[in-house]
Design an enzyme around this catalytic site. Structure first.
Site, PDB file in Angstrom:
ATOM      1  N   CYS A   1       0.872  -1.180   0.000  1.00  9.84           N
ATOM      2  CA  CYS A   1       0.000   0.000   0.000  1.00  9.84           C
ATOM      3  C   CYS A   1       0.902   1.221   0.000  1.00  9.84           C
ATOM      4  CB  CYS A   1      -0.959  -0.023   1.187  1.00  9.84           C
ATOM      5  SG  CYS A   1      -0.146   0.057   2.796  1.00  9.84           S
TER       6      CYS A   1
ATOM      7  N   HIS B   1      -3.261   9.818   4.875  1.00  9.17           N
ATOM      8  CA  HIS B   1      -3.752   8.501   4.458  1.00  9.17           C
ATOM      9  C   HIS B   1      -5.261   8.451   4.684  1.00  9.17           C
ATOM     10  CE1 HIS B   1      -4.304   4.140   4.356  1.00  9.17           C
ATOM     11  NE2 HIS B   1      -3.063   4.024   3.877  1.00  9.17           N
TER      12      HIS B   1
END
Length: 644
Positions: free
Chosen positions: A426, A582
Site C-alpha cells: 500500500c 492517508h
C-alpha cells in the site's frame, strides 16, 4: 546547476578529512609557539596534519573522480590519480626546466611552483570521472581485448591529461603573472585596494590562484613583506599586518555564523549529516583558520553565497586597515595565531578583533539565513533529492542496487522466497501472505530498514517501510523471479536515509502547525483502528474523522509521493518535514474506486491546494473506516497542531 550540486557533494568526500588534519597542525603550531620552539611532539602532530593538508589537491583529484562517476567501483578514483600524476609531473619545475633549457630550476617561471593546487586537482578529478563514465564499457578488437572495459579508462585518462597539461603550460603562467601584476597595482589604492585584495583572495581559492596575490602582499615580491615583517617584529607599528588583520574576524566568527545558518536551514532528515560537515568545518575555521572544509561545503552548492562571503571578506579587510588594529599570522587567521601573536610588538589593539568578530558572526548568520530561505539555496542538507545516490560519496550503490539489497534482506528475514505466498504493497508498507509466520525475523527486518512489522492474524504480515515501499516490493519480485543477480551480502543494513523514506531524522521535539487538510473532527492517533498508525510505528501525528471529501495541502511544499490507488498523498514541507495523509484504513483494497488524485509527484503546491478527492459513501459501502491519519514520517518526536 545540477552539475555544480553534484560537484559540491563530491568534494565533501576529501573535505571531510581536512578539519582533523587542520586541528592537528594547529595544535602542533601552538605547542611549538608558532614554530619558534619545535619539539618531537609538535613535529609528530605537524607531520600528521600536514600529510593531508599539504596534499589537499591530490585528495580532490581522487575524491571528485570517485564522486562524479556513475556507479563507481574505484576505477574512476584510479583515473583521477593518473590524471593528477600526469599533469603535475609534466608541469613541475624540474620538468619545465628541461623543456625550456634552463640550467637552474629556480629560474623557472614561479607559476609552476604553485601548479599542485586545488584547481588542478578538480580538473584531474573531472577528467578521471569523465573517462570512467565514457570508456568503462569500451570493447576493443580481440587482439587488444586485455585493455577493454575498465582497463581502458586509465589509458584514455593519461592521453587526455597530456593534452590538458600542454594547454596549462601556456595558460597558467600568463594567468599567474597577470594576477601578480594586478596585485602590485592595487597596493596603491589604500584601504579600497586592500578590500579588493581580500575579495579576490576568497574568489580565487577555487582555482588556486590566491597564492599569486598573497605573494604580493605577504612576501617580498613588491617590497611589502607583511607576513615576515610581522612575525619578526621588524615592521612598522600600525602598518605591518594590515594585509592579514581582516581575515581573523571572518575566519574565527563570520564563517562559523554562516555554518550555524546553514545548519538551521537544513532539512530535518539531513540535519545530522549537515551537522557533521558544518560543525567540523566551523571548528577548523575558528581554531586554526583553515577555511576550506567549510567554504567548499557551499562553494559549488550555492555559488551566490560564496560570492557574498568574498565580498564580506573584502569589506573586513578594508575596515581593519582603516581602524587602529593590526594582527598577523604564521599559519592562518584563527584562534591559535591570535593567541600566539597577541604580545607581538607589531600587534595593535588585538582586543578589537573579537569585537569585530561578534559583529561579523551576526552579519554572516543573518545574511546567509535570509538568502538560503529566500532563494531556496542548496546548502549542505538542502540538496535536491535526485542528486543523492548519483555516484556521490554517500551512496556506493545505484538506487536499484540499494533496493535490491534491501529486498534480499527482507526476503531472508521473511523465511525465504518460498515462504512468501503473496506480495503486495500500500502507501507505506508491504502486505504479504506468509506460509509460516513463525519464520519471520522482526529484528532482521528492522536492521534491514523496516520501521516496524505487524502480524495481523492468520498468515498476514505487514512490513512498514516508507513512501518508497513500491520500489522495495518491485525489487523483491525481481529477486524472487530471478530477474536480477543477487547483490553481495554486506554486514551493514541498507539505509534509506538518503532517500528520506524511513529515516527518523533528528529528535527536535518540534511542534508543527498546519492547516487542517480535511474537514472533520480531530481525534488522537490512538483512535485509528490500525496498530501501525495507532502505535506510532509510522510516526507521530493526529487523525481526522472526515466530514468532507477533499484533501488540501496543509502547508506550502512539494508532493513527495502519489499512489496508483489514490488513497494517500505525501508532502515534503519547506523545512523538510515529510507528511503522509492517508484517507481511511485498508482503503488500498478499493483499488482507487472512489478516489482521485489531483496533483503529480514533484509538483510544488501552496497551502490550501486540493490534493485528492474521495467518496465517503463508497468508503463506507466497502466497509472501511474513513478515519484519516496525518503522520510525520521523519521526526519521531514531532507533534502536529492544526491552526484555528
Amino acid at each position: 546547476m545540477k552539475f555544480l550540486q553534484r560537484l559540491g557533494r563530491s568534494i565533501m568526500l576529501p573535505v571531510a578529512v581536512l578539519p582533523v588534519a587542520a586541528i592537528l597542525s594547529g595544535i602542533s603550531y601552538w605547542i611549538s609557539a608558532g614554530g619558534k620552539s619545535p619539539n618531537v611532539f609538535s613535529a609528530f602532530l605537524g607531520a600528521a596534519g600536514g600529510a593531508l593538508l599539504d596534499n589537499m589537491a591530490l585528495l580532490f583529484a581522487v575524491g571528485i573522480a570517485l564522486g562524479m562517476a556513475r556507479k563507481s567501483d574505484g576505477t574512476s578514483a584510479l583515473a583521477g590519480l593518473v590524471s593528477w600524476l600526469v599533469i603535475t609531473t609534466l608541469l613541475k619545475p624540474e620538468t619545465v626546466a628541461l623543456y625550456t633549457g634552463v640550467a637552474d630550476v629556480n629560474e623557472v617561471d614561479p607559476a609552476f611552483l604553485k601548479v599542485q593546487n586545488v584547481f588542478v586537482g578538480i580538473i584531474c578529478g573531472l577528467i578521471g570521472a569523465y573517462c570512467y563514465n565514457r570508456f568503462k564499457d569500451t570493447k576493443l578488437p580481440d587482439a587488444l581485448s586485455f585493455f577493454s572495459g575498465k582497463r581502458s579508462v586509465a589509458i584514455v585518462t593519461a592521453g587526455i591529461s597530456l593534452v590538458v597539461a600542454i594547454a596549462l603550460y601556456f595558460v597558467w603562467p600568463w594567468v599567474y603573472g597577470g594576477l601578480v601584476t594586478f596585485g602590485e597595482w592595487i597596493v596603491t589604492l589604500g584601504p579600497f585596494g586592500t578590500g579588493i585584495y581580500g575579495f579576490l583572495n576568497r574568489l580565487l581559492i577555487p582555482v588556486g590562484l590566491h597564492h599569486a596575490l598573497n605573494s604580493v602582499f605577504w612576501f617580498d615580491v613588491a617590497g611589502i613583506n607583511d607576513l615576515n615583517n610581522f612575525l619578526s617584529g621588524t615592521g612598522t607599528y600600525g602598518v605591518t599586518g594590515q594585509y592579514m588583520t581582516g581575515y581573523f574576524p571572518i575566519m574565527m566568527f563570520g564563517l562559523p555564523g554562516a555554518a550555524l545558518a546553514m545548519f538551521l536551514t537544513a532539512k530535518t532528515t539531513r540535519k545530522k549529516l549537515a551537522y557533521g560537515i558544518l560543525f567540523s568545518g566551523a571548528v577548523s575555521s575558528f581554531f586554526v583558520g583553515v577555511t576550506e572544509p567549510l567554504e567548499f561545503a557551499f562553494m559549488f552548492l550555492a555559488p551566490v553565497l560564496y560570492l557574498v562571503h568574498a565580498v564580506f571578506t573584502g569589506i573586513s579587510m578594508a575596515i581593519s586597515q582603516i581602524l587602529p588594529v593590526r594582527m598577523g599570522f604564521g599559519f592562518s587567521g584563527g584562534f591559535v595565531d591570535l593567541v600566539l601573536n597577541w604580545m607581538n610588538p607589531m600587534a595593535q589593539n588585538p582586543w578589537l578583533i573579537p569585537v569585530m568578530g561578534v559583529f561579523w558572526f551576526f552579519i554572516y548568520f543573518g545574511v546567509f539565513y535570509f538568502f538560503i530561505k529566500r532563494f531556496n539555496l542548496k546548502t549542505p542538507g538542502r540538496e535536491d533529492d535526485d542528486i543523492l545516490g548519483e555516484g556521490t560519496e554517500f551512496d556506493t550503490h545505484s538506487k536499484d542496487d540499494a533496493y535490491n539489497l534491501t529486498a534480499v534482506r527482507f526476503i531472508d528475514a521473511l523465511g525465504g522466497k518460498e515462504n512468501i505466498t503473496d506480495l503486495d504493497n500500500c502507501a507505506t508498507r508491504l502486505r504479504m501472505e506468509i506460509a509460516d509466520v513463525g519464520q519471520v525475523d522482526e529484528t532482521a527486518l528492522k536492521r534491514a530498514g523496516a520501521a516496524g512489522t505487524m502480524k495481523t492474524g492468520g498468515h498476514s504480515v505487514q512490513v512498514v517501510y516508507g513512501l518508497n515501499v513500491q520500489f522495495v516490493k518491485d525489487a523483491m519480485e525481481r529477486v524472487m523471479s530471478g530477474q536480477v543477480e543477487l547483490p553481495a551480502a554486506e554486514p551493514e543494513p541498507a539505509i534509506q536515509g538518503a532517500e528520506g523514506e524511513t529515516a527518523t531524522g533528528t529528535k527536535t521535539r518540534t511542534t508543527i502547525t498546519l492547516r487542517q487538510p480535511v474537514p472533520g473532527r480531530v481525534v488522537e492517533l490512538t483512535s485509528v483502528p490500525d496498530p501501525t498508525f495507532a502505535e506510532g510505528i509510522m510516526g507521530p501525528g493526529v487523525a481526522i474523522e472526515p466530514s468532507g471529501g477533499t484533501v488540501v495541502a496543509p502547508a506550502d511544499g512539494t508532493i513527495g509521493a502519489t499512489f496508483d490507488t489514490s488513497h494517500a498523498v505525501a508532502m515534503v514541507l519547506e523545512d523538510g518535514t515529510e507528511l503522509l495523509i492517508h484517507v481511511g484504513i485498508d482503503t488500498v483494497q478499493m483499488k482507487g474506486d472512489g478516489f482521485r488524485t489531483l496533483v503529480e509527484k514533484g509538483a510544488r503546491v501552496t497551502e490550501g491546494t486540493p490534493l485528492l478527492e474521495f467518496d465517503l459513501e463508497k468508503i463506507a459501502a466497502a466497509g472501511h473506516p474513513a478515519i484519516t491519519p496525518v503522520i510525520v514520517l521523519n521526526n519521531e518526536d514531532a507533534q502536529i497542531e492544526f491552526s484555528a
